[in-house]
Write a protein that holds these residues in place. Structure first.
Motif, PDB file in Angstrom:
ATOM      1  N   THR A  47       1.006  -1.270   0.083  1.00  0.00           N
ATOM      2  CA  THR A  47      -0.109   0.089  -0.064  1.00  0.00           C
ATOM      3  C   THR A  47       0.858   1.253  -0.021  1.00  0.00           C
ATOM      4  OG1 THR A  47      -0.207  -0.006   2.210  1.00  0.00           O
ATOM      5  CG2 THR A  47      -2.021  -1.130   1.280  1.00  0.00           C
ATOM      6  N   TRP A  48       0.346   2.327  -0.654  1.00  0.00           N
ATOM      7  CA  TRP A  48       0.779   3.622  -0.426  1.00  0.00           C
ATOM      8  C   TRP A  48       0.203   4.494   0.452  1.00  0.00           C
ATOM      9  CZ3 TRP A  48       2.525   5.273  -6.201  1.00  0.00           C
ATOM     10  CH2 TRP A  48       3.732   4.515  -6.446  1.00  0.00           C
ATOM     11  N   VAL A  49       0.614   5.636   0.811  1.00  0.00           N
ATOM     12  CA  VAL A  49      -0.321   6.494   1.739  1.00  0.00           C
ATOM     13  C   VAL A  49      -0.311   7.993   1.025  1.00  0.00           C
ATOM     14  CG1 VAL A  49      -0.035   7.759   4.054  1.00  0.00           C
ATOM     15  CG2 VAL A  49       0.522   5.470   3.758  1.00  0.00           C
ATOM     16  N   LYS A  50      -1.406   8.707   1.180  1.00  0.00           N
ATOM     17  CA  LYS A  50      -1.922   9.950   0.860  1.00  0.00           C
ATOM     18  C   LYS A  50      -2.111  10.685   2.228  1.00  0.00           C
ATOM     19  CE  LYS A  50      -5.868  10.860  -0.314  1.00  0.00           C
ATOM     20  NZ  LYS A  50      -7.227  11.655  -0.514  1.00  0.00           N
ATOM     21  N   THR A  51      -1.507  11.789   2.158  1.00  0.00           N
ATOM     22  CA  THR A  51      -1.528  12.697   3.391  1.00  0.00           C
ATOM     23  C   THR A  51      -2.328  13.984   3.101  1.00  0.00           C
ATOM     24  OG1 THR A  51       0.196  11.461   4.574  1.00  0.00           O
ATOM     25  CG2 THR A  51      -0.627  13.643   5.526  1.00  0.00           C
ATOM     26  N   LEU A  52      -3.299  14.319   3.608  1.00  0.00           N
ATOM     27  CA  LEU A  52      -3.862  15.581   3.294  1.00  0.00           C
ATOM     28  C   LEU A  52      -4.589  15.974   4.434  1.00  0.00           C
ATOM     29  CD1 LEU A  52      -4.644  17.735   1.167  1.00  0.00           C
ATOM     30  CD2 LEU A  52      -6.781  16.364   0.774  1.00  0.00           C
TER      31      LEU A  52
END
Length: 139
Positions: A47-52
């Motif tokens: 998995t990858w991570v998106k941070t917002l």
């Protein structure tokens, strides 16, 4: 020749491919991600991570996702995997915070990336034939 939203059968399932470009220089299978925020990823992570705004969201590694798409195209067209190229394109307001593989790009460089392939792999007749097979096989 470009096809959009292609749905192909694979292993008793259907896989949805955002875009397929059929050219004399290869077949480009494109997975598009429309995300905002910082993107953290690695070739090998599941998995990858998106941070917002301090919120983290995990999503499937799009390279792994696109591998299934490539295998569907390989099986359908009966051509070597070496002639099919995976591209993951991020659109929207995202920023990579880790080093990405060369085939993970942002939209403004997509055309330049595809045009960087200079070795002819197919005849124009092949291109027409493969494009027709893809269009006819999409469910």
């Amino acid at each position: 020749m470009v096809s959009h939203d292609v749905k192909l059968p694979i292993d008793d399932d259907i896989t949805q491919i955002d875009h397929i470009v059929v050219s004399r220089y290869g077949i480009f299978v494109i997975e598009t991600k429309n995300y905002k925020g910082w993107i953290f990823g690695d070739l090998h992570h599941k998995t990858w991570v998106k941070t917002l705004y301090n919120t983290k969201y995990e999503f499937q590694n799009p390279l792994h996702q696109n591998y299934k798409h490539i295998k569907a195209v390989e099986k359908l067209l009966r051509i070597p995997l070496e002639k099919i190229f995976s591209i993951v394109v991020f659109v929207g307001d995202s920023e990579f915070k880790t080093v990405m593989p060369n085939n993970v790009i942002e939209l403004p460089v997509l055309l330049t990336y595809i045009r960087s392939y200079q070795i002819c792999l197919f005849t124009q007749d092949d291109v027409i034939k493969y494009d027709e097979i893809i269009r006819d096989s999409s469910v």
